[in-house]
Every structure is written in C-alpha cells, then in structure tokens.
Motif scaffolding. Structure first.
Motif, mmCIF file in Angstrom:
data_model
loop_
_atom_site.group_PDB
_atom_site.id
_atom_site.type_symbol
_atom_site.label_atom_id
_atom_site.label_comp_id
_atom_site.label_asym_id
_atom_site.label_seq_id
_atom_site.Cartn_x
_atom_site.Cartn_y
_atom_site.Cartn_z
ATOM 1 N N VAL A 110 -2.891 -2.501 -16.799
ATOM 2 C CA VAL A 110 -3.030 -1.915 -15.472
ATOM 3 C C VAL A 110 -2.570 -2.944 -14.441
ATOM 4 C CG1 VAL A 110 -4.703 -1.095 -13.765
ATOM 5 C CG2 VAL A 110 -5.003 -0.496 -16.152
ATOM 6 N N THR A 111 -1.798 -2.493 -13.461
ATOM 7 C CA THR A 111 -1.442 -3.348 -12.342
ATOM 8 C C THR A 111 -2.179 -2.854 -11.111
ATOM 9 O OG1 THR A 111 0.719 -3.931 -13.241
ATOM 10 C CG2 THR A 111 0.449 -4.183 -10.871
ATOM 11 N N PHE A 112 -2.925 -3.776 -10.475
ATOM 12 C CA PHE A 112 -3.654 -3.499 -9.246
ATOM 13 C C PHE A 112 -2.802 -4.018 -8.088
ATOM 14 C CE2 PHE A 112 -6.876 -3.980 -12.520
ATOM 15 C CZ PHE A 112 -7.781 -2.966 -12.241
ATOM 16 N N VAL A 113 -2.559 -3.168 -7.087
ATOM 17 C CA VAL A 113 -1.693 -3.531 -5.973
ATOM 18 C C VAL A 113 -2.453 -3.357 -4.664
ATOM 19 C CG1 VAL A 113 0.499 -3.076 -4.807
ATOM 20 C CG2 VAL A 113 0.306 -2.729 -7.291
ATOM 21 N N GLY A 114 -2.734 -4.468 -3.980
ATOM 22 C CA GLY A 114 -3.446 -4.412 -2.710
ATOM 23 C C GLY A 114 -2.598 -3.787 -1.626
ATOM 24 N N GLN A 115 -3.235 -2.934 -0.826
ATOM 25 C CA GLN A 115 -2.543 -2.278 0.288
ATOM 26 C C GLN A 115 -3.422 -2.235 1.532
ATOM 27 O OE1 GLN A 115 -1.183 1.521 -1.313
ATOM 28 N NE2 GLN A 115 0.742 0.536 -1.880
ATOM 29 N N GLY A 116 -4.168 -3.288 1.761
ATOM 30 C CA GLY A 116 -4.994 -3.362 2.957
ATOM 31 C C GLY A 116 -6.320 -2.648 2.782
ATOM 32 N N TYR A 117 -6.437 -1.446 3.334
ATOM 33 C CA TYR A 117 -7.698 -0.697 3.282
ATOM 34 C C TYR A 117 -7.956 -0.050 1.926
ATOM 35 C CZ TYR A 117 -5.029 3.641 3.698
ATOM 36 O OH TYR A 117 -4.163 4.670 3.471
ATOM 37 N N LYS A 118 -6.948 -0.071 1.036
ATOM 38 C CA LYS A 118 -7.067 0.515 -0.301
ATOM 39 C C LYS A 118 -6.223 -0.324 -1.252
ATOM 40 C CE LYS A 118 -3.041 3.475 -0.025
ATOM 41 N NZ LYS A 118 -2.383 4.616 -0.610
ATOM 42 N N PHE A 119 -6.306 0.017 -2.534
ATOM 43 C CA PHE A 119 -5.373 -0.553 -3.491
ATOM 44 C C PHE A 119 -4.926 0.555 -4.419
ATOM 45 C CE2 PHE A 119 -9.574 -1.386 -5.287
ATOM 46 C CZ PHE A 119 -9.460 -1.067 -6.633
ATOM 47 N N GLN A 120 -3.868 0.282 -5.139
ATOM 48 C CA GLN A 120 -3.369 1.262 -6.103
ATOM 49 C C GLN A 120 -3.458 0.699 -7.509
ATOM 50 O OE1 GLN A 120 0.544 2.357 -4.564
ATOM 51 N NE2 GLN A 120 -0.369 4.153 -3.605
ATOM 52 N N ILE A 121 -3.588 1.620 -8.453
ATOM 53 C CA ILE A 121 -3.641 1.292 -9.873
ATOM 54 C C ILE A 121 -2.400 1.915 -10.511
ATOM 55 C CG2 ILE A 121 -4.930 1.583 -12.017
ATOM 56 C CD1 ILE A 121 -7.476 1.873 -10.260
#
Length: 161
Positions: A110-121
C-alpha cells in the motif's frame, strides 16, 4: 494545523493489516476522529482517507447541492454510502476490507500519499503511474502560468515561481 504530508509504502501482513504511517496517526489523533474514514476517490482507483477534516470537506461538497437532487444523491452515495470506518489497532495498523482492496487494486503493498487535510491509499504501481502523469501535467500548467518558465525538459516541476 497538522497536515498529512509525504508518501510511504508499507506491506500488508498475513492478516491483511497495514501499518498507517506514524506521522499520519499523529494527525488523526489530533483531529479527534476515532479510526480512519475511507471512501473511494471520485476519479481514480484509490481510496481517500482521513478524519474529521475529510468529513468536513465532504459535508461542504454535499452542501453545494440541493438535498434530494440527483447530483446530491450520486455524490452522497459514493462519499458516504460506499465509505467505511476502519479501526486502528494498538500497533497503528488497519485491516483493509476486501471492498477497499478490490477498488484500489491492492494486493500486498500500500502507498499512503499525504494531501493536506486527507491522504490517499494506492496500489504502488498505480500511484507511480499517477504521479508521473501529475508531474507532466504540472509542467504543462507551469508553462501556461509562468512566462519564460523552463520547458518540459525541466527536472523541477515543483518550483512554481
């Protein structure tokens, strides 16, 4: 205000659990959300995840539409009806459901990607392709927005002036 930043790739264990990055867990704890709110992204095969700040953004988006309108129903079906709340265990792991793994194409990493107020998986290879596309689009955007900017051969897409 704490933000989800950076990118991390972790392996699922034999029970299908994955360790949420420690910095992301700290943001969730300060946010006050019990667990991890997850819903399908609207335009990619990935999962949006976060806590109260993500839920605030979802509510704000839904608030732009008349209740019971078709657009409101479509958006709420995806962002609320297809969402899941995952619980973090004592070691900071979550068990990704088969539905989420299937939607994002996740198998063993799994790659976790920070996007400020949320993140994506993301599934790591899908994210690598998406990141490449994002960088190319950013180069194009920079050329349109910044007169005299370096062309596509530039190795620095993040240096908007």
């Amino acid at each position: 205000m704490e933000e989800f930043v950076s990118t991390f790739t972790n392996r699922l264990d034999s029970k299908g659990r994955v360790s949420v990055p420690a910095s992301f867990r700290q943001v969730l704890m300060r946010d006050g959300f019990e667990g991890l709110y997850c819903c399908p992204t609207l335009d990619q095969n990935a999962v949006d995840a976060g806590g109260n700040r993500l839920l605030q953004q979802i509510r704000a988006s839904l608030g732009r539409f008349e209740p019971f309108s078709e657009d409101h129903e479509f958006l709420s079906t995806t962002l609320i009806g297809e969402s899941e709340i995952l619980r973090l265990d004592g070691e900071g792991r979550v068990g990704l459901t088969e539905t989420l793994k299937s939607y994002a194409g996740i198998a063993d990493q799994v790659t976790f990607v920070g996007q400020g107020y949320k993140f994506q998986i993301w599934e790591p290879e899908r994210f690598a392709a998406y990141r490449s596309e994002a960088r190319n689009r950013l180069r194009d955007l920079r050329q349109r927005l910044v007169p005299g900017s370096r062309g596509p051969a530039s190795a620095d897409p993040g240096g908007l002036e």
